[in-house]
Scaffold this motif. Structure first.
Motif, PDB file in Angstrom:
ATOM      1  N   HIS A  31       0.839  -1.201   0.000  1.00 43.78           N
ATOM      2  CA  HIS A  31       0.000   0.000   0.000  1.00 43.78           C
ATOM      3  C   HIS A  31       0.874   1.252   0.000  1.00 43.78           C
ATOM      4  O   HIS A  31       2.003   1.219   0.485  1.00 43.78           O
ATOM      5  CB  HIS A  31      -0.904   0.028   1.230  1.00 43.78           C
ATOM      6  CG  HIS A  31      -1.996  -0.988   1.181  1.00 43.78           C
ATOM      7  ND1 HIS A  31      -1.795  -2.305   1.500  1.00 43.78           N
ATOM      8  CD2 HIS A  31      -3.292  -0.875   0.832  1.00 43.78           C
ATOM      9  CE1 HIS A  31      -2.928  -2.962   1.363  1.00 43.78           C
ATOM     10  NE2 HIS A  31      -3.853  -2.120   0.957  1.00 43.78           N
ATOM     11  N   VAL A  32       0.339   2.330  -0.546  1.00 46.21           N
ATOM     12  CA  VAL A  32       0.996   3.637  -0.485  1.00 46.21           C
ATOM     13  C   VAL A  32      -0.028   4.659  -0.021  1.00 46.21           C
ATOM     14  O   VAL A  32      -1.232   4.476  -0.182  1.00 46.21           O
ATOM     15  CB  VAL A  32       1.585   4.089  -1.846  1.00 46.21           C
ATOM     16  CG1 VAL A  32       2.688   3.176  -2.287  1.00 46.21           C
ATOM     17  CG2 VAL A  32       0.513   4.202  -2.896  1.00 46.21           C
ATOM     18  N   THR A  33       0.474   5.739   0.544  1.00 47.80           N
ATOM     19  CA  THR A  33      -0.373   6.863   0.934  1.00 47.80           C
ATOM     20  C   THR A  33      -0.015   8.047   0.058  1.00 47.80           C
ATOM     21  O   THR A  33       1.165   8.330  -0.151  1.00 47.80           O
ATOM     22  CB  THR A  33      -0.154   7.222   2.415  1.00 47.80           C
ATOM     23  OG1 THR A  33      -0.444   6.061   3.205  1.00 47.80           O
ATOM     24  CG2 THR A  33      -1.049   8.369   2.845  1.00 47.80           C
ATOM     25  N   ILE A  34      -1.025   8.743  -0.450  1.00 47.37           N
ATOM     26  CA  ILE A  34      -0.801   9.924  -1.276  1.00 47.37           C
ATOM     27  C   ILE A  34      -0.460  11.076  -0.342  1.00 47.37           C
ATOM     28  O   ILE A  34      -1.252  11.448   0.522  1.00 47.37           O
ATOM     29  CB  ILE A  34      -2.039  10.268  -2.138  1.00 47.37           C
ATOM     30  CG1 ILE A  34      -2.493   9.060  -2.954  1.00 47.37           C
ATOM     31  CG2 ILE A  34      -1.764  11.476  -3.017  1.00 47.37           C
ATOM     32  CD1 ILE A  34      -1.490   8.558  -3.962  1.00 47.37           C
ATOM     33  N   THR A  35       0.752  11.641  -0.512  1.00 48.27           N
ATOM     34  CA  THR A  35       1.229  12.688   0.395  1.00 48.27           C
ATOM     35  C   THR A  35       1.246  14.076  -0.239  1.00 48.27           C
ATOM     36  O   THR A  35       1.507  15.050   0.459  1.00 48.27           O
ATOM     37  CB  THR A  35       2.654  12.359   0.885  1.00 48.27           C
ATOM     38  OG1 THR A  35       3.501  12.190  -0.256  1.00 48.27           O
ATOM     39  CG2 THR A  35       2.670  11.088   1.719  1.00 48.27           C
ATOM     40  N   ASP A  36       0.978  14.164  -1.530  1.00 45.26           N
ATOM     41  CA  ASP A  36       0.953  15.465  -2.221  1.00 45.26           C
ATOM     42  C   ASP A  36      -0.362  16.160  -1.893  1.00 45.26           C
ATOM     43  O   ASP A  36      -1.427  15.683  -2.265  1.00 45.26           O
ATOM     44  CB  ASP A  36       1.088  15.255  -3.724  1.00 45.26           C
ATOM     45  CG  ASP A  36       1.101  16.550  -4.514  1.00 45.26           C
ATOM     46  OD1 ASP A  36       0.886  17.631  -3.915  1.00 45.26           O
ATOM     47  OD2 ASP A  36       1.318  16.486  -5.732  1.00 45.26           O
ATOM     48  N   PRO A  37      -0.325  17.309  -1.185  1.00 43.90           N
ATOM     49  CA  PRO A  37      -1.569  17.973  -0.789  1.00 43.90           C
ATOM     50  C   PRO A  37      -2.379  18.510  -1.963  1.00 43.90           C
ATOM     51  O   PRO A  37      -3.542  18.827  -1.808  1.00 43.90           O
ATOM     52  CB  PRO A  37      -1.103  19.111   0.128  1.00 43.90           C
ATOM     53  CG  PRO A  37       0.326  19.313  -0.205  1.00 43.90           C
ATOM     54  CD  PRO A  37       0.858  18.009  -0.707  1.00 43.90           C
ATOM     55  N   HIS A  38      -1.778  18.585  -3.151  1.00 44.65           N
ATOM     56  CA  HIS A  38      -2.500  19.074  -4.327  1.00 44.65           C
ATOM     57  C   HIS A  38      -3.122  17.941  -5.142  1.00 44.65           C
ATOM     58  O   HIS A  38      -3.840  18.200  -6.098  1.00 44.65           O
ATOM     59  CB  HIS A  38      -1.564  19.898  -5.214  1.00 44.65           C
ATOM     60  CG  HIS A  38      -0.970  21.061  -4.490  1.00 44.65           C
ATOM     61  ND1 HIS A  38      -1.717  22.139  -4.054  1.00 44.65           N
ATOM     62  CD2 HIS A  38       0.295  21.302  -4.076  1.00 44.65           C
ATOM     63  CE1 HIS A  38      -0.935  22.994  -3.435  1.00 44.65           C
ATOM     64  NE2 HIS A  38       0.293  22.513  -3.425  1.00 44.65           N
ATOM     65  N   HIS A  39      -2.842  16.701  -4.778  1.00 45.91           N
ATOM     66  CA  HIS A  39      -3.383  15.548  -5.493  1.00 45.91           C
ATOM     67  C   HIS A  39      -4.799  15.291  -5.006  1.00 45.91           C
ATOM     68  O   HIS A  39      -5.095  15.418  -3.820  1.00 45.91           O
ATOM     69  CB  HIS A  39      -2.494  14.324  -5.252  1.00 45.91           C
ATOM     70  CG  HIS A  39      -2.726  13.211  -6.209  1.00 45.91           C
ATOM     71  ND1 HIS A  39      -3.775  12.340  -6.095  1.00 45.91           N
ATOM     72  CD2 HIS A  39      -2.036  12.838  -7.309  1.00 45.91           C
ATOM     73  CE1 HIS A  39      -3.719  11.466  -7.078  1.00 45.91           C
ATOM     74  NE2 HIS A  39      -2.664  11.747  -7.835  1.00 45.91           N
ATOM     75  N   PHE A  40      -5.690  14.909  -5.931  1.00 44.94           N
ATOM     76  CA  PHE A  40      -7.094  14.724  -5.545  1.00 44.94           C
ATOM     77  C   PHE A  40      -7.295  13.532  -4.611  1.00 44.94           C
ATOM     78  O   PHE A  40      -8.323  13.428  -3.954  1.00 44.94           O
ATOM     79  CB  PHE A  40      -7.994  14.607  -6.786  1.00 44.94           C
ATOM     80  CG  PHE A  40      -7.907  13.293  -7.509  1.00 44.94           C
ATOM     81  CD1 PHE A  40      -8.858  12.311  -7.300  1.00 44.94           C
ATOM     82  CD2 PHE A  40      -6.880  13.029  -8.397  1.00 44.94           C
ATOM     83  CE1 PHE A  40      -8.792  11.104  -7.966  1.00 44.94           C
ATOM     84  CE2 PHE A  40      -6.805  11.836  -9.074  1.00 44.94           C
ATOM     85  CZ  PHE A  40      -7.763  10.858  -8.849  1.00 44.94           C
TER      86      PHE A  40
END
Length: 86
Positions: A3-12
């Motif tokens: 699993h990965v977590t999306i860390t880019d605050p601009h990513h939906f």
């Protein structure tokens, strides 16, 4: 890595934890293929995930911001006070 977590605050998908699929991305080695919440595969930039070496921060470090001297700010404040006082 499952699993990965999306860390880019601009990513939906910011903040979402997604399953990593074993297939390779057609977009190149800078992308990882994940399963969206509805099961569809999606290529996501590795730099936008917690797999990246340095996380993306929503606010720049204070040391990186340009500095403004008081000699610049005082006349600006006086100009604004005079303009708003009219």
């Amino acid at each position: 890595m499952s699993h990965v977590t999306i860390t880019d605050p601009h990513h939906f998908l910011f903040g979402h934890r997604l399953e990593v699929l074993k297939e390779r991305s057609g977009r190149g080695p800078a992308y990882v293929v994940v399963a969206l919440p509805d099961g569809r595969p999606r290529a996501v930039r590795i730099a936008s995930t917690d797999l990246a070496e340095t996380p993306i921060t929503p606010h720049p470090n204070a040391a990186d911001l340009p500095r403004i001297s008081a000699r610049t700010l005082i006349p600006l404040m006086q100009h604004l006070s005079a303009s708003l006082g009219l």
